[in-house]
Design a protein around this motif. Structure first.
Motif: not given
Lengths: 288, 306
Positions: B16-21, B53-57, B62-65
């Protein structure tokens, strides 16, 4: 001259024996050879220019001049199918090569180093958890469609399958006595991998590659059908079928012939893979 | 048994972690500035900055992930660019449609696959066996969209027995379900055949024959039970291909499921919808694999030891 004759005769005899013993593999091999020749010589054997548009020749049913009919722009379907073989075979062979080489390299590393194994196999699990065609679609959605991106998009989901196979072979081989003795004689890991492990893993990898080639040809056509395959300037079986789809009721030949070519090709490569497996793996001999 | 279940569940987490990455990277691997992609081709510099800004890009990756995973776990995938509705609203009923189609296709594949595999084994090396083998090879090699289109021509256009597209009644389900399940039926038939032939060769089957049981009884009571194990594995593995194949089948039959939504969202560059749909299919696949493993443990008492 005289010294060659017996050798040639012997080769011909053993070829005949092979054909007699494995008729389906022989037919499949013949089909694949014909296809490769057709793809290589497409410019010479195609009766018409695959791109030549003719307003008067639109949607003609199969005839002597156009054995597979013409499409909505009056282009000769047979010539397009012959040229389409180039893309299908290019994609099939490239995907098999790319995923096998990359997958084997990663698989060997994973099989040899526990740390690499831990990280790499989790990523592979993640890749495996996404259906291949979906991953390819997502990839093409991001990078756009070209022949190269189609090849990469189909290869990436296949890599984990090769990695798993190679890793398991390496894991089982590296504990064997002959590897142990090579190691005790001072052979380094690279030498052991290249000289002792990979040659013994070659058979299953080769068989896997042939199946990957078949599924890649199918995947290219499926992506073409979804409108995400190779660009429409280059005829490929996928986009010929995709273009013919709207004429399925009025001009079924537009769809039927490329789909037939596709099915026969995939069938032939699959049968060849089966034959290869039977020949290389004694466990399967005379069983399935 | 309890330990076995817990261990299998823990094993599913890395996948699941792999998929999310992978799904997370979909947005970031896009060439160019993801904020630009999200904002669209006509966005001004200020728009792009707002999106960033709104997407936090503008945050570390790592924080974004972690942010992405945090939201995904709570079912928050953002808002569709196109319709402005939340992604969950958009994909909910589509997901159910895909599950219905995939489930029906699997049922078809299992029934047809097992029956023809058993027939093959019962009549091995004879005409019926060869016919089914050839048909199964064609079933594996023929592209699903071609099979779908041929079925459409024959049963909807020519014979008029079944509806062409849509999903208004159970009749609409038949053609898509056969199209999607055909290749799987072929694979199951081949596995079933190989295993059953192997099983029928064993000593206890010879004993069963020796004590005077009929061929039918031997195959169903002794052969089939033991040959079914690998079939369960194959069914679990094939579910992933089914979910992928659904994309094509849904497109052929205009079936309003996740697969068709993905193709539509790609052409409208609706990335949140694509991300959420891919993630949902992948998570479903991981869960199905988990269930397959558990089922395997339940059916075969030997697995628990391993």
């Amino acid at each position: 001259m005289t010294s060659f004759a017996p050798a040639l005769l012997g080769a011909a005899r053993s070829l005949a024996a092979t054909i007699r013993r494995h008729p389906s593999s022989a037919i499949a091999a013949a089909i694949v050879v014909v296809l490769i020749l057709a793809a290589l010589l497409a410019d010479y054997i195609a009766p018409h220019d695959p791109m030549a548009i003719s307003g008067r020749q639109r949607l003609r049913p199969p005839s002597e001049a156009n054995p597979m009919g013409t499409d909505n722009l009056g282009r000769d379907v047979l010539s397009r199918v012959i040229h389409g073989a180039q893309i299908s075979l290019l994609v099939g062979i490239s995907v098999a090569a790319v995923s096998t080489v990359v997958g084997s390299a990663i698989g060997v590393l994973a099989g040899y180093s526990r740390y690499v194994d831990l990280v790499v196999m989790r990523i592979m699990d993640g890749l495996m958890a996404i259906p291949g065609i979906l991953l390819a679609i997502a990839f093409l959605a991001m990078f756009g469609s070209s022949v190269t991106s189609v090849i990469i998009a189909i290869s990436v989901p296949d890599i984990p399958r090769v990695v798993r196979l190679v890793r398991s072979v390496v894991l089982s081989l590296r504990e064997l006595l002959y590897v142990e003795s090579a190691r005790s004689m001072g052979a380094g890991p690279i030498r052991i991998i290249l000289r002792h492990i990979l040659p013994n893993a070659a058979a299953p990898i080769l068989v896997q590659a042939s199946f990957l080639c078949a599924s890649a040809i199918l995947a290219e056509a499926s992506l073409g059908f979804l409108g995400l395959g190779t660009p429409s300037e280059i005829p490929s079986w996928g986009n010929i079928i995709a273009e013919g789809r709207s004429f399925i009721g009025s001009a079924p030949w537009l769809l039927f012939f490329p789909a037939l070519a596709l099915t026969v090709t995939v069938l032939a490569v699959n049968v060849l893979g089966d034959g290869l497996r039977d020949a290389l793996d004694p466990r399967f001999r005379r069983r399935i | 048994m309890f330990h076995f279940i817990i261990r299998r569940i823990i094993f599913a987490i890395p996948a699941l972690i792999g998929v999310s990455i992978v799904v997370f990277l979909m947005l970031h691997a896009t060439p160019g500035d993801p904020a630009q992609v999200v904002a669209g081709p006509e966005a001004t510099a200020a728009d792009i900055e707002n999106v960033r800004k709104s997407l936090g890009l503008d945050r570390p990756i790592v924080e974004q992930y972690l942010h992405f995973v945090g939201r995904a776990v709570t079912g928050d995938f953002g808002v569709s660019f196109k319709t402005g509705r939340t992604v969950v609203e958009e994909i909910g009923h589509r997901y159910l449609n895909t599950l219905q189609l995939a489930g029906a296709a699997m049922l078809f594949a299992v029934v047809v696959g097992i029956v023809s595999g058993v027939l093959c084994a019962a009549f091995k090396y004879r005409a019926l066996d060869n016919i089914i083998l050839v048909l199964s090879l064609i079933g594996i090699s023929a592209p699903a969209f071609f099979v779908g289109l041929v079925l459409m021509i024959v049963f909807s256009v020519q014979l008029g027995w079944l509806p062409l597209t849509g999903n208004d009644s159970w009749l609409h389900l038949i053609l898509p379900c056969v199209t999607l399940g055909l290749a799987n039926a072929a694979i199951i038939a081949r596995v079933m055949r190989a295993r059953l032939i192997e099983t029928l060769d064993s000593d206890y089957v010879r004993t069963a024959y020796a004590k005077g049981l009929s061929g039918f009884r031997v195959i169903t009571r002794h052969g089939l039970r033991n040959a079914l194990m690998p079939v369960i594995t194959v069914v679990g593995l094939q579910m992933g291909y089914l979910l992928g194949g659904a994309v094509i089948t849904e497109t052929v039959f205009s079936w309003p499921g996740l697969g068709r939504l993905i193709i539509q969202s790609i052409s409208s560059r609706d990335l949140p919808l694509v991300q959420a749909s891919v993630l949902l299919i992948a998570v479903t696949f991981v869960i199905i694999n988990l269930l397959t493993d558990l089922l395997y443990g339940l059916v075969d008492p030997r697995v628990e030891v391993a």
